[in-house]
Design an enzyme around this catalytic site. Structure first.
Site, PDB file in Angstrom:
ATOM      1  N   SER A   1      -2.006 -45.593   1.268  1.00  0.00           N
ATOM      2  CA  SER A   1      -1.397 -46.478   0.264  1.00  0.00           C
ATOM      3  C   SER A   1      -0.079 -45.917  -0.226  1.00  0.00           C
ATOM      4  CB  SER A   1      -2.357 -46.635  -0.920  1.00  0.00           C
ATOM      5  OG  SER A   1      -1.731 -47.323  -1.984  1.00  0.00           O
TER       6      SER A   1
ATOM      7  N   TYR B   1      -6.911 -43.156  -7.644  1.00  0.00           N
ATOM      8  CA  TYR B   1      -6.875 -43.888  -6.366  1.00  0.00           C
ATOM      9  C   TYR B   1      -5.848 -43.246  -5.433  1.00  0.00           C
ATOM     10  CZ  TYR B   1      -5.697 -47.764  -3.173  1.00  0.00           C
ATOM     11  OH  TYR B   1      -5.425 -48.527  -2.073  1.00  0.00           O
TER      12      TYR B   1
ATOM     13  N   LYS C   1      -6.162 -41.110  -1.766  1.00  0.00           N
ATOM     14  CA  LYS C   1      -5.411 -41.374  -0.536  1.00  0.00           C
ATOM     15  C   LYS C   1      -4.695 -40.122  -0.048  1.00  0.00           C
ATOM     16  CE  LYS C   1      -6.420 -45.747  -0.082  1.00  0.00           C
ATOM     17  NZ  LYS C   1      -7.285 -46.200   1.021  1.00  0.00           N
TER      18      LYS C   1
END
Length: 266
Positions: A109, A134, A138
């Site tokens: 991402s 998040y 990643k």
């Protein structure tokens, strides 16, 4: 090529499975949810966090490559984010080593570098600068891919996806949009490029206002065809555009997403 696609029932997964089939690949699907209506692949309902269940799918299906799209697509606690993005990747990598599968394409991402202030074109050499847990997940998953590429000689391509959707919806997305067709082109290129080792590319379309360098993707054979600028006249400026464009992660880099790393219950 026989490709195992995880997260196949998700919004990107559904597009990728259909697109890979259209390009002549054989697709095996895996997701934690039941098979969606109309699916045209061999479908397995499996938790990617379960290494035994994942290994059983590999033993049965014998894929040539993996496209790993599974993972919670929003913010969560740090342990949940690591489980969703790193543990799932580890289970797949271990199964790949066990069954001699040599290629993985990973849905990373833009939030891996989301706290980078928006100034000039970002390259893949920009240091990891996650904007959320998040994003941390990643970054950690990319590090794990790098480890397995070095340790076992796997080919692993991490695609730092921007804003996936049928069309851009905001001023920021005029820079960060990834069209469905370009998403399929990106995944197919990452699957078929020759001996990439560990590589990172930015998953966006050929946007006139792009914030991220497309050359690493082009070096792997990804040639995006769409441009968010086609939709520019239909997108009105918003008071949110200034903070939305202050960092490359957009809203994920704002205080809205600040939270403790660990949930404390009781």
């Amino acid at each position: 090529m026989r490709v195992l696609v995880t997260g196949a029932a998700g919004s990107i997964g559904r597009v990728v499975t259909v697109g890979l089939l259209a390009r002549g690949h054989e697709v095996v699907s895996l997701d934690r949810v039941p098979e969606p209506d109309g699916d045209q692949t061999r479908f397995h309902t499996v938790e990617c966090t379960d290494p035994d269940a994942v290994a059983a799918v590999f033993a049965e299906e014998r894929p040539d490559a993996v496209v790993h799209l599974a993972g919670h697509p929003d913010e969560a606690s740090l342990p949940d984010s690591l489980t969703s993005h790193v543990v799932t990747t580890a289970a797949l990598l271990d199964a790949m080593v066990e069954h001699d599968v040599r290629r993985i394409v990973y849905a990373s991402s833009n939030h891996a570098v989301g706290r980078t202030p928006r100034r000039e074109l970002l390259t893949t050499g920009t240091r990891p600068r996650p904007d959320t847990f998040y994003g941390v997940g990643k970054v950690a998953a990319e590090a794990l891919l790098s480890l397995y590429a070095d340790r076992y000689g796997l080919d692993a391509v991490a695609c730092r996806i921007g804003s996936f959707g049928s069309r851009p919806e905001t001023i920021r997305q005029l820079s960060t949009w990834l069209s469905p067709d370009d998403c399929v082109r990106m995944v197919d290129a990452a699957l078929t490029t020759t001996a990439p080792g560990f590589a990172v590319l930015y998953g966006i379309s050929a946007n006139t206002r792009a914030w991220w360098d497309l050359e690493p993707g082009r070096a792997l054979g990804y040639e995006p065809q769409d441009d968010a600028e086609t939709y520019a006249d239909s997108i009105s400026p918003s008071p949110e555009d200034d903070w939305d464009g202050a960092h490359v992660g957009g809203p994920f880099a704002t205080a809205t997403y600040h939270r403790p790393a660990l949930d404390r219950r009781g």
